[in-house]
Every structure is written in structure tokens, then in C-alpha cells.
Design a protein around this motif. Structure first.
Motif, PDB file in Angstrom:
ATOM      1  N   GLY A  78       0.829  -1.260  -0.072  1.00 44.58           N
ATOM      2  CA  GLY A  78      -0.085  -0.051   0.047  1.00 44.58           C
ATOM      3  C   GLY A  78       0.837   1.254  -0.027  1.00 44.58           C
ATOM      4  O   GLY A  78       0.404   2.370   0.043  1.00 44.58           O
ATOM      5  N   TYR A  79       1.921   1.108  -0.014  1.00 39.19           N
ATOM      6  CA  TYR A  79       3.162   2.242  -0.224  1.00 39.19           C
ATOM      7  C   TYR A  79       2.851   3.150   1.036  1.00 39.19           C
ATOM      8  O   TYR A  79       2.857   4.499   0.967  1.00 39.19           O
ATOM      9  CB  TYR A  79       2.822   2.906  -1.345  1.00 39.19           C
ATOM     10  N   THR A 139       6.138   1.763   7.222  1.00 35.56           N
ATOM     11  CA  THR A 139       7.157   1.411   6.986  1.00 35.56           C
ATOM     12  C   THR A 139       8.611   2.222   7.445  1.00 35.56           C
ATOM     13  O   THR A 139       9.632   1.812   6.949  1.00 35.56           O
ATOM     14  CB  THR A 139       7.365   1.354   5.283  1.00 35.56           C
ATOM     15  N   LEU A 140       8.125   3.469   8.273  1.00 38.16           N
ATOM     16  CA  LEU A 140       9.036   4.311   8.304  1.00 38.16           C
ATOM     17  C   LEU A 140       9.979   4.819   7.240  1.00 38.16           C
ATOM     18  O   LEU A 140      10.856   5.623   7.487  1.00 38.16           O
ATOM     19  CB  LEU A 140      10.012   3.722   9.451  1.00 38.16           C
ATOM     20  N   PRO A 193      13.552  10.598   3.667  1.00 36.78           N
ATOM     21  CA  PRO A 193      13.237  11.335   2.454  1.00 36.78           C
ATOM     22  C   PRO A 193      14.664  11.528   1.585  1.00 36.78           C
ATOM     23  O   PRO A 193      15.608  11.842   2.135  1.00 36.78           O
ATOM     24  CB  PRO A 193      12.582  12.610   2.849  1.00 36.78           C
ATOM     25  N   PRO A 194      14.569  11.310   0.274  1.00 36.23           N
ATOM     26  CA  PRO A 194      13.371  11.323  -0.660  1.00 36.23           C
ATOM     27  C   PRO A 194      13.343   9.785  -1.190  1.00 36.23           C
ATOM     28  O   PRO A 194      12.915   9.645  -2.478  1.00 36.23           O
ATOM     29  CB  PRO A 194      13.447  12.281  -1.710  1.00 36.23           C
ATOM     30  N   VAL A 195      13.871   8.845  -0.435  1.00 38.32           N
ATOM     31  CA  VAL A 195      13.755   7.509  -0.894  1.00 38.32           C
ATOM     32  C   VAL A 195      12.546   6.928  -0.902  1.00 38.32           C
ATOM     33  O   VAL A 195      11.567   6.934  -0.429  1.00 38.32           O
ATOM     34  CB  VAL A 195      14.724   6.706   0.048  1.00 38.32           C
ATOM     35  N   PRO A 196      12.378   6.310  -2.234  1.00 37.64           N
ATOM     36  CA  PRO A 196      11.224   5.900  -2.763  1.00 37.64           C
ATOM     37  C   PRO A 196      10.936   4.349  -2.028  1.00 37.64           C
ATOM     38  O   PRO A 196      11.988   3.558  -1.792  1.00 37.64           O
ATOM     39  CB  PRO A 196      11.111   5.689  -4.211  1.00 37.64           C
ATOM     40  N   LEU A 197       9.947   3.626  -1.836  1.00 38.40           N
ATOM     41  CA  LEU A 197       9.493   2.409  -1.173  1.00 38.40           C
ATOM     42  C   LEU A 197       9.580   1.453  -2.404  1.00 38.40           C
ATOM     43  O   LEU A 197       9.187   1.632  -3.737  1.00 38.40           O
ATOM     44  CB  LEU A 197       8.151   2.310  -0.770  1.00 38.40           C
TER      45      LEU A 197
END
Length: 557
Positions: free
Chosen positions: A110-111, A116-117, A122-126
Motif C-alpha cells: 500500500g506504499y 514502513t518508516l 526522504p526522498p527514498v522511494p519504497l
């Protein structure tokens, strides 16, 4: 990253080998572990560092052509454990199944950047991961498994999924929530993997999204009990840090449980709170450097005079008892970490955790019995209180929870009496101390420290002062800090008055000569306000410093 040089046999599981990817403890990248049996390769966590993913891929390629099935077990959904999962390169001949607890799968798919902390990085994508097995949720799993409760004693058990492996082995997956709702621990042969559960009460991690105090206490107690009753476990692995033997892990779990039991009512640590904590960490560093410099100055001054008197052995022993170099190194290490943060190489929470670790180490050092009578008691209490308030704030505790009815005039009288006792010169004590080296250097230390203490304090208390709702010991520390800070500006007399007006108890500090606003740094004023908690203010007004405390009739205790 430290990696086992090669696959090594796993005791208690015939024909099984394993490979560990161990990192220096940090919040950005977890450890990872590979286990291979005759029919399976099991990967426990991935981490978030692409370089670690490359090392895992290289190890997986070494297993290619064996016809083994690959099971990727994610211990929980936090980004530092799953960030590089989309960098895995599954070989074509290995059937891959990615498994996680059901709520963790929902968070990642669900992003959900909060659960997920990921918002901490930021700004690292899941990663866009999809899970073939939702443990403790789906009953229809893509591999053979059974679900039951692992009984560990009366009213103590853990939900368990047992997965049969080749060679008659069984991989046990235990649901151990608390650090996160989806936290899993694993048992195979002599190996117990506990993920991040032993760090669940660590300042900075407490109160993060999904953290649950009752669940954490129960999971810690259950794993502690498992290690006590199961003699087959000889290796304990965690999501961060080194491998441990069972005795060391039991100690870690017990320490965490004892800490967690006192963490009821913790505030949620969201992005805004972490940003505020980062600012507070910077404030504490600045204040700590000044305070510990003063502590070290006392010791070095005594060392100098002992050396001048020819007692070099006693002088060197003094330096060893209070290792000022160790304290200075800890603060320098934390300051270097702040520099890396300012260069955008570490996330906000990393700064908070580093500050927490340093504060804990300094606090332990100051509380050592050998140091308790080496330092002026008032200064020692200031230092310990500064460390404690930071750790309590990081844990998310309400700093006003210990407020109780208190008589402020009584507290002030106790402070003045303590400062007078420290400053008064006792000639007979001086002569007695000469006969014993240790007593003499402690006496000298006391005399040198007394130089910076206020020399004259007058106390004027208006009749009929109402009780106030405040933490008595913290109030005394604040008063001591103000008196010692203001006396450093050249005031050899400080006048303290106590007034009651408009539902407030007002404590006013005036000096001779008159106080200047610059004599109470704004940073120190804010820290002292934080120490006293909500509803209390410390201000400079009309040549005086004022503490305003709600009177009991108007305060909510």
C-alpha cells in the motif's frame, strides 16, 4: 558490511549451511542472512543498501542450478530491512516466494510511508514488492505450513507458523509484535533470529509508527523464556549488530523488557516530533559541552595543584577515576555525527539515536560510584538531569507526569542550605585531609569547585505561598543551574524572592550588580523550561530572572 568468508554449517540442522551479512549498527541498513538446505535457500531480510543486495545476489548465483526453492522472509516492514528488495536478482531456476506478516505486506504494497518508516529517509522511494505469502493472515500459503501457539508457560505463548523443509527440518516463524505490528522471529536448528525486538525500548525507536508497549513487553518476555527453556539454541542473530550467544541475548532481552515496562503512555514519534527532537539534540550537545568542560576543569585544576605539591601518583589516579578524555571523545563523536547530518548523509532519526547512545554512555559514567564524590554534587545533578531529560524526551515520555504538590519555599531552602554547606570552609577538615592523599585531593577539589558557586544568597519568602504542582527534584536542579549560571556573571550576591499572585507562584532572581539578559543564554533557558514541563515558564524581565509555576489550586496534577 562484514560478511562470513564462506558458508558455514549450522549446528542442530544436519546438512544446513548459512551465510551472514553483518553491519555496524545503524538505522539505514539491516543485517541479512542466507540459509541453504538440500531443498531450499532461505533469505532473512534484505536491507536497504544496494551494495548488500549485490552481495546477496552473488551468493544466490552460487546456489543456481541446484533446483532449490527460494523463500525470502522479511522480519518486518521497516524500510531499513526491505529497501533493496527490488534489487534482488532471482535466478531463473529458483522458484522465489517472498513472505512477511500480513499487516506488513499491506503496508509495503500500500506504499505506506508511515508504517514502513520510509518518511524517515526522504526522498527514498519504497520498493514495489509483492508478497506470495502473508503469514498469520492467509490460510492458503504457497508452501506447506501449519499454524499453532508455541506454549512457553502459563499465559505466555507465541503464535507460530511451522514450515517443513528438506531433510525433515522445520523452520519456525514466530509472531513477536511490539517494535512493529508485523515483527517476526525465526528458529531453525541452533539459530534464533529475533529481528529488532531487543532494540524495541531504545530511546529514539520508542513511539515510532506501529510501536506497541504491551505487545513489546509480552514478546520480549516470551523470547527470553524461550531461550531459558530451550537448550538447543546456541546462536542468536538480530536485525542489527553482532551475533550473540544465548546468555548475552537473554541479558539484552531482559534489559529491554525492564525498560519497556516503564514506558506506558509514550507519545507517538511522528515526523514533526523527530524534527523537534533533532533540534533538542543539538541544544543538548551545546549545553553538554559547556557543562562537561566545567566538570573536567574541576578535575584538571585539582590535578595541577596535586602535581605542584609533588603528589604526581595521586594526581594521575584522579584523572583515571573520572576519564575526561572519554567524555570529551564521546561528545566529539556526536558532534562529528551532527556534521554528517548537516551534510545530508544521515536521517533525522539517526541523529536522535546517536545523541541517545552518547547521553546514555555519559550518564552511566557519571553515576559510577568512584565519581559521585569527585564532582560538586550540584553540578553532578545538573549533568545527570540534563542527560535524563533528553532520554525521557526521546522515549516520548510526558515530562510532567511526575508533577506533585510541592512547597516551593521548602525546596528553595534545601537548595540554599546545600550550596552553603558546599561553600563553607572547614579548617579542621583541611588539617584532617592532609594525612590522607585521597581525602586531600577530594578536599581540594571541593574548595576549587566552591569558587564558582554563589557566595551569598538571600531568600525572601512572602507569607502564605500556595503549594505548586511540580517535580520537586527537577525544580531544585533548575534553581541550582540558575544560581550557578548567574553567579558566573560576577554577581557575588543573589537575592531570591518568592511571591504568590494570580494563581501563580513566582520565583524571582535578582543580582548585585543587576543581572543582564545575556547572563542566561536563551538555549539554557529553553532547556530548563523543558525540564520543568508544560505550564512552567522561565523569563528575563526588568533585570530579573523569573520562574512562573501554576499554584496548586489552578494546576492540573
Amino acid at each position: 558490511m562484514n560478511m562470513m568468508p564462506d558458508w558455514v554449517p549450522l549446528s542442530g540442522a544436519a546438512g544446513v549451511e548459512w551465510l551472514a551479512f553483518i553491519n555496524k549498527p545503524n538505522i539505514t541498513n539491516s543485517n541479512a542472512y542466507l540459509i541453504r538446505t538440500a531443498g531450499e535457500v532461505i533469505l532473512i531480510d534484505v536491507g536497504s543498501d544496494p551494495r548488500q543486495a549485490d552481495a546477496i545476489n552473488a551468493a544466490l548465483r552460487g546456489c543456481a542450478g541446484s533446483g532449490r526453492k527460494l523463500i525470502v522472509l522479511i522480519s518486518h516492514c521497516h524500510f531499513d530491512h526491505i529497501g533493496a528488495i527490488d534489487k534482488l536478482d532471482f535466478t531463473s531456476d529458483m522458484e522465489a516466494i517472498i513472505a512477511i506478516e500480513a499487516s506488513g505486506a499491506n503496508a509495503i504494497e500500500g506504499y505506506d510511508r508511515e508504517q514502513t518508516l520510509a518518511y524517515l529517509y526522504p526522498p527514498v522511494p519504497l520498493p514495489r514488492a509483492r508478497f506470495g505469502a502473508r503469514l498469520f493472515g492467509d490460510t492458503d500459503l504457497p508452501f506447506q505450513a501449519s499454524t499453532d501457539e508455541l506454549q512457553l508457560g502459563p499465559d505466555l505463548s507465541l503464535p507460530r507458523v511451522s514450515i517443513p523443509l528438506a531433510g525433515g527440518l522445520v523452520l519456525e516463524v514466530l509472531h513477536t509484535p511490539g517494535h512493529s505490528p508485523c515483527s517476526l522471529s525465526l528458529r531453525l536448528g541452533s539459530l534464533l533470529f529475533v529481528a529488532d525486538i531487543a532494540a524495541g525500548a531504545t530511546p529514539g525507536l520508542v513511539g515510532l509508527a506501529g510501536w506497541n508497549q504491551p505487545a513489546l513487553v509480552r514478546s520480549l518476555a516470551a523470547l527470553e523464556r524461550l531461550l531459558e527453556v530451550d537448550g538447543g539454541i546456541v546462536i542468536c542473530a538480530a536485525g542489527h549488530g553482532r551475533l550473540m550467544d544465548p546468555a548475552a541475548m537473554v541479558k539484552a532481552l531482559n534489559t529491554a523488557r525492564c525498560s519497556a515496562e516503564g514506558l506506558q503512555g509514550v507519545c507517538e514519534k511522528n515526523d514533526a516530533r523527530i524534527t523537534a527532537l533533532k533540534a533538542f539534540a543539538l541544544e543538548v550537545l551545546s549545553e553538554s559541552k559547556q557543562l562537561f568542560a566545567a566538570l573536567a576543569g574541576q578535575v584538571f585544576a585539582t590535578h595541577h595543584w596535586l602535581t605542584q605539591l609533588g603528589d604526581e601518583e595521586e594526581a594521575e589516579r584522579l584523572l583515571k577515576v573520572l576519564d575526561s578524555d572519554e567524555i570529551e571523545a564521546a561528545l566529539a563523536d556526536m558532534e562529528a555525527f551532527f556534521d554528517r547530518f548537516n551534510a545530508n548523509t544521515d536521517p533525522d532519526l539517526g541523529l536522535v539515536l546517536k545523541a541517545s547512545a552518547t547521553m546514555q554512555a555519559l550518564g552511566q559514567r557519571l553515576r559510577e560510584p568512584a565519581n559521585l564524590d569527585l564532582i560538586r554534587p550540584t553540578m553532578l545533578r545538573r549533568a545527570i538531569s540534563l542527560l535524563d531529560i533528553f532520554l525521557e524526551t526521546v522515549r516520548g515520555l510526558d515530562l510532567s507526569i511526575d508533577a506533585a504538590p510541592a512547597e516551593i519555599p521548602v525546596l528553595l531552602a534545601e537548595v540554599v542550605s546545600e550550596l552553603d554547606a558546599w561553600s563553607n570552609f572547614d579548617a579542621s577538615a583541611a588539617f584532617d585531609a592532609v594525612e590522607d592523599g585521597e581525602s586531600f585531593h577530594r578536599f581540594m577539589l571541593a574548595r576549587l569547585a566552591a569558587v564558582s558557586a554563589p557566595q551569598k544568597i538571600s531568600l525572601d519568602i512572602q507569607p502564605g505561598i500556595p503549594a505548586a504542582a511540580i517535580h520537586g527534584e527537577r525544580f531544585k536542579v533548575v534553581v541550582i543551574t540558575l544560581l550557578e549560571t548567574l553567579s558566573g556573571g560576577g554577581q557575588r550576591q543573589l537575592d531570591v524572592s518568592v511571591l504568590g499572585a494570580g494563581g501563580t507562584v513566582l520565583v524571582r532572581f535578582r543580582g548585585t550588580p543587576a543581572l543582564q539578559a545575556s547572563e542566561l543564554p536563551d538555549l539554557r533557558r529553553k532547556i530548563l523550561e523543558r525540564l520543568l514541563g508544560a505550564g512552567v515558564s522561565i523569563e528575563f524581565a526588568a533585570g530579573a530572572v523569573e520562574i512562573k509555576v501554576p499554584a496548586l489550586a489552578y494546576a492540573e496534577v
